[in-house]
Design an enzyme around this catalytic site. Structure first.
Site, PDB file in Angstrom:
ATOM      1  N   ASN A  10      41.051 -19.736  36.306  1.00 58.48           N
ATOM      2  CA  ASN A  10      42.721 -19.568  36.606  1.00 58.48           C
ATOM      3  C   ASN A  10      42.830 -19.196  38.313  1.00 58.48           C
ATOM      4  O   ASN A  10      43.640 -19.921  39.005  1.00 58.48           O
ATOM      5  CB  ASN A  10      43.560 -18.935  35.771  1.00 58.48           C
ATOM      6  CG  ASN A  10      43.664 -19.539  34.560  1.00 58.48           C
ATOM      7  OD1 ASN A  10      43.495 -20.981  34.485  1.00 58.48           O
ATOM      8  ND2 ASN A  10      43.922 -18.875  33.570  1.00 58.48           N
ATOM      9  N   ASN A 119      36.867  -8.346  40.190  1.00 56.26           N
ATOM     10  CA  ASN A 119      36.946  -6.946  40.190  1.00 56.26           C
ATOM     11  C   ASN A 119      35.698  -6.318  39.380  1.00 56.26           C
ATOM     12  O   ASN A 119      34.903  -6.936  38.739  1.00 56.26           O
ATOM     13  CB  ASN A 119      38.155  -6.803  39.070  1.00 56.26           C
ATOM     14  CG  ASN A 119      39.564  -6.744  39.682  1.00 56.26           C
ATOM     15  OD1 ASN A 119      39.853  -6.112  40.681  1.00 56.26           O
ATOM     16  ND2 ASN A 119      40.293  -7.753  39.147  1.00 56.26           N
ATOM     17  N   HIS A 174      42.718  -1.157  44.076  1.00 55.99           N
ATOM     18  CA  HIS A 174      43.394  -1.791  43.427  1.00 55.99           C
ATOM     19  C   HIS A 174      43.289  -1.327  41.841  1.00 55.99           C
ATOM     20  O   HIS A 174      42.255  -1.358  41.262  1.00 55.99           O
ATOM     21  CB  HIS A 174      42.585  -3.527  43.587  1.00 55.99           C
ATOM     22  CG  HIS A 174      43.535  -4.287  42.849  1.00 55.99           C
ATOM     23  ND1 HIS A 174      44.714  -4.748  42.996  1.00 55.99           N
ATOM     24  CD2 HIS A 174      43.149  -5.234  41.968  1.00 55.99           C
ATOM     25  CE1 HIS A 174      45.064  -5.683  42.329  1.00 55.99           C
ATOM     26  NE2 HIS A 174      44.022  -6.210  41.631  1.00 55.99           N
TER      27      HIS A 174
END
Length: 310
Positions: A10, A119, A174
């Protein structure tokens, strides 16, 4: 300009489509290990060209040879954390993926700018930098642009004003370790502290820290992709058009903010050469402590990966 997006999930597909739609690349490659997915999504994007009025050549591929001579490569590949998986497990698995991806990128492109989205972001950016052998200014993590966008969105909701009038500064890692800097957050130049009580600001800061988790909770399966994809494209646009935008990005620091040899989110100038300047802004001691704490977490995790990434 040739741009490659690694990972046709996505986030990768959204990023690729927005790059084509904004006419930022003459040639765009969408690469994934799953056969058929990048080919199908790439063809679907290409077929929007007559409507979107762009002529970008879009190639969906499973072969890194198609990425040859890319000017910019965006890494979105990686695994989400699954039930029963420890943070260390996720670190090791995604470090292995980013290591392999980066090695393959560098076999076919000599001097690309690499933007990392995978990540844990700051740590994966470090992995890509180590494996690529590129100068630090050419390996950048997408973190603060997304976090600042979320902070701005929540402020706009609270005040009922246009998002265009809101500027926000979010530094650090983050996720939980991010540092939204309230004193540099304004609405049409007015400090947010003049418009909202401290406890409301604290709630917005906390919601920003949990912004990704909030979306995951709603979706049940999967995570955010429109906002991460759009945030990457804001960075790409500044690089491709040499706009010299000042954006918060995860970059390798060399003594700034008392942090050395660690990738962490700070304001930088982004232009055709990647990171063209790192800005060391004045921080309150509390914010500086949080930023340094965030960097320490990144550094500890990177040391744990030393044997994995070589």
């Amino acid at each position: 300009m040739k741009i490659t997006v690694i990972g046709a999930g996505n986030v990768g597909a959204t990023t690729a489509f927005r790059i084509a739609d904004k006419k930022l690349a003459r040639e765009l490659v969408l690469l994934d290990v799953v056969e058929g997915i990048p080919q199908g999504k790439g063809l679907d994007m290409y077929e929007t060209g007559p409507v979107g009025l762009f002529d970008t050549k879009i190639t969906g591929s499973n072969d890194y040879a198609d990425t040859a001579d890319s000017d910019i490569v965006i890494i979105t590949a990686g695994l989400p954390r699954k039930p029963g998986m420890t943070r260390e497990d996720l670190l090791m698995k995604n470090a292995g993926i980013v290591k392999e991806v980066t090695d393959n990128i560098m076999k076919h492109s000599k001097n690309p700018i690499i933007i990392v989205v995978s990540n844990p972001l700051d740590i994966m950016t470090h992995v890509a930098w180590v494996r690529s052998g590129l100068p630090k200014e050419r390996v950048i993590g997408m973190a603060g642009v997304l976090d600042a966008a979320r902070f701005r969105s929540f402020i706009a909701m609270e005040l009922g004003v246009s998002m265009q009038d809101i500027n926000a500064c979010v530094l650090g890692g983050h996720g939980d370790a991010m540092v939204p800097v309230v004193k540099y957050t304004t609405v049409a130049g007015i400090p947010i502290s003049d418009l909202l009580p401290a406890e409301t600001i604290d709630k917005l800061v906390e919601r920003t820290r949990n912004g990704g988790a909030e979306i995951v909770e709603h979706l049940k399966q999967g995570s955010a992709f429109y906002s991460p994809g759009s945030s990457v494209v804001e960075m790409v646009e500044s690089i491709v058009l040499d706009r010299k935008r000042v954006l918060p990005c995860a970059v390798g620091l060399e003594g700034q903010y008392g942090i050395d040899k660690t990738f962490v989110g700070v304001p930088v100038k982004l232009g055709r050469n990647g990171v063209e300047q790192i800005y060391e802004i004045n921080l309150d001691q509390a914010d500086l402590d949080l930023l340094q704490k965030s960097a320490k977490i990144v550094d500890e995790n990177c040391k744990m990966l030393e044997s994995t990434i070589g």
